[in-house]
Enzyme design. Structure first.
Site, mmCIF file in Angstrom:
data_model
loop_
_atom_site.group_PDB
_atom_site.id
_atom_site.type_symbol
_atom_site.label_atom_id
_atom_site.label_comp_id
_atom_site.label_asym_id
_atom_site.label_seq_id
_atom_site.Cartn_x
_atom_site.Cartn_y
_atom_site.Cartn_z
ATOM 1 N N LYS A 118 5.823 5.502 -2.012
ATOM 2 C CA LYS A 118 6.689 6.130 -1.395
ATOM 3 C C LYS A 118 7.978 6.417 -1.858
ATOM 4 O O LYS A 118 9.062 7.217 -1.381
ATOM 5 C CB LYS A 118 6.627 5.964 0.403
ATOM 6 N N HIS B 298 -6.657 5.994 0.506
ATOM 7 C CA HIS B 298 -6.565 7.243 1.437
ATOM 8 C C HIS B 298 -7.870 8.029 0.951
ATOM 9 O O HIS B 298 -7.957 9.116 1.353
ATOM 10 C CB HIS B 298 -5.354 8.144 1.280
ATOM 11 N N HIS C 27 0.811 -1.235 0.222
ATOM 12 C CA HIS C 27 -0.036 0.132 0.020
ATOM 13 C C HIS C 27 0.952 1.234 -0.033
ATOM 14 O O HIS C 27 0.495 2.331 -0.554
ATOM 15 C CB HIS C 27 -0.857 -0.022 1.177
ATOM 16 N N ASP C 28 1.971 1.195 0.626
ATOM 17 C CA ASP C 28 2.859 2.453 0.669
ATOM 18 C C ASP C 28 4.076 2.497 -0.233
ATOM 19 O O ASP C 28 5.127 3.291 -0.190
ATOM 20 C CB ASP C 28 3.302 2.745 2.088
ATOM 21 N N ASP D 132 -4.570 0.706 7.905
ATOM 22 C CA ASP D 132 -3.637 1.714 7.856
ATOM 23 C C ASP D 132 -3.836 2.702 9.123
ATOM 24 O O ASP D 132 -2.953 3.004 9.787
ATOM 25 C CB ASP D 132 -3.910 2.510 6.463
#
Lengths: 344, 344
Positions: B239, B289, B235-236, B317
């Protein structure tokens, strides 16, 4: 007697049954489509004493059949698209029934297109649908029986074999799908890391391809070839641990900064070490900045102490770096580049 | 007549043969070890009219057999280690021959250890080696024939079945190996990206596990459960595209910097998009998000417009973020945290 020990290792079955079942078992000995198609076509040619076997597959989201055949003695797989409605194959697929045509010249159903494409002369055909329960996967064509005609009793063997062919090909497709997913994933990650380094656009892709070609050239095969590809893709993955300001610095690096850059091989090792299946890949990456004369890093290994895959990546990596522009110099010509790589 | 069309969809074989071959085909219908073991044990119980079937596998680099069995009506797989030398199974493995013991109480070979562990009472056994050509994979035990004794003719069926069992289990092992490699790889990459963000130690691992649990709780199964895991891990991942100085900034971000952080969902999408097998994962990550009230990003989607998997990741999250310390606040208690997540 309550305990029965069989005196011979296993027992006898009729030779035909035994060999047929072992032949079918052979369809599952690999999960690579090409290998399986080769085994199936060869096995069926042998069982039916036929000149050629072609396999037509319908993939789930396509409205045509894909055609596979192996020419005798060649390792090449031919892939041709066939409309679902065409010829004997189309009829067998649509009706989900087997069909014997012992003289195609007398059949209106016969579609000459494939013979025209492949240069092969078809005389007789036994075609049967590939399926399991309600799913249809395609059609198998057994072509040109060498001794007489195809007979109805041949269809018994086809019926026995059909689900196994279907499942073997489906499993290979599933396996290849996850393998493709794995390769797709590591390529994407490598490119994401590459994107942080402004001097290396397209470098990962080139190193993947060249590593594969060079590995093939020096005689590597099968899994080792795959490992060369994987190592080629992942060789700079450790740069994810290098701070942006060093990676993106447009000027020459200080000695201290260069020491940090060198750590990328260590970071790569740390990233890959938790994955047990990567154990053959890690040395190829960890040592890809060693030099044959011992002046490389991280350990100053010399000559053949450096693992073969690492030497392959090292040559390809240097070759591609020299063939690319840098802010402080133009790319070297292919000739100069080759010279310099092999002097190194 | 040169064209023969079979009037019925395929032909008749003796019912026994047909059903046996279809049953064997069923071993290959999945590449998941657990599913295959279940099918094999159930099929063999049915064929031999036996109370229980146990499968003992020897993995290549181990010097013991691993024992698998399914209890009737349970979905749980029991896994026990057995020394290679022990009992009837050990004998069959060592000698590579089948064995019938119709009254184990009269056999010195019989090893009671497994019955003691499982609480099952063994009376009679037919055991046969699993193998193909020269490789031995393990042993199958068919236990407690319900109608009389095991006979030599039963071994014919065992011989027929043995290579198929061996290959089905080997293929599943190979498939699981590459699947493990895939998961290992994305976990390692996610951790390498996480290492750049000083506030998120262990976050990826927790989100992976919690996403899986929550997905299970809301009734997802099979591939969807796997997708929840994959989305949780990745999910991240976007980054990687965020500059270090923003990711590592110890103070509150400016509005402009926050806009850059928000781009990580877009970067993730760009990284994953070239991989066709990721098409079900991308929305889960791209929209993780978004908020139920429409105040999230990148598109301000509302309520059930947000894909289910994205909602799962979002909750997990947020939960994990609130349960962790930040430089500017301590972690919330589990109770407060739960309240706040579900108010959100």
């Amino acid at each position: 007697m309550e305990v029965q020990v069989l005196s011979r290792p296993f027992l006898k079955m009729t030779i035909f049954k035994k060999s047929l079942i072992y032949k079918i078992a052979g369809f599952f000995i690999s999960l690579e489509t090409k290998e399986i198609l080769k085994r199936i076509t060869e096995t069926l040619e042998e069982i039916f004493n036929a000149e050629r076997v072609s396999i037509f597959r319908k993939k789930e989201d396509r409205n045509y059949l894909e055609f596979y055949t192996f020419s005798r003695g060649e390792d090449e797989l031919k892939k041709i698209k066939i409309e679902l409605s065409k010829g004997i194959v189309g009829w067998v697929y649509k009706n989900n029934r087997p069909l014997i045509v012992n003289d195609v010249s007398k059949s209106k159903m016969f579609y000459k297109g494939v013979d025209e494409l492949t240069g092969f002369k078809t005389n007789s055909i036994l075609a049967f649908p590939l399926g399991l329960k309600k799913r249809r996967y395609g059609v198998v064509e057994i072509i040109n029986k060498k001794d007489g005609k195809f007979k109805r009793k041949d269809l018994k063997i086809c019926e026995l074999i059909s689900p196994f062919v279907a499942i073997a090909l489906e499993n290979a497709a599933l396996f290849e799908k996850i393998e493709e997913m794995f390769f797709g994933m590591i390529r994407s990650f490598a490119k994401a890391v590459e994107a942080k380094d402004p001097y290396t656009s397209g470098h990962v892709e080139r190193v993947e391809n060249l590593s594969y070609l060079l590995a093939k050239k020096v005689g590597l095969k099968g899994n080792e070839l795959k490992n060369a590809k994987i190592a080629g893709i992942l060789h700079d993955i450790g740069k994810i641990g290098i701070p942006d300001e060093i990676l993106k610095k447009p000027k020459k690096l200080t000695k201290e900064e260069y020491e940090i850059i060198k750590k990328h091989v260590l970071y790569a090792k740390e990233i890959l070490e938790p994955i047990s299946e990567m154990k053959d890949i890690i040395p190829a990456i960890y040592y890809h900045h060693e030099r044959y004369d011992g002046k490389g890093y991280p350990e100053g290994k010399k000559g053949e102490e450096i693992p073969l895959l690492a030497r392959i990546i090292s040559i390809v990596d240097a070759f591609d770096a020299m063939a690319s522009d840098r802010p402080y110099r133009k790319a070297l010509s292919a000739k100069k580049n080759t010279k310099r790589v092999f002097k190194k």
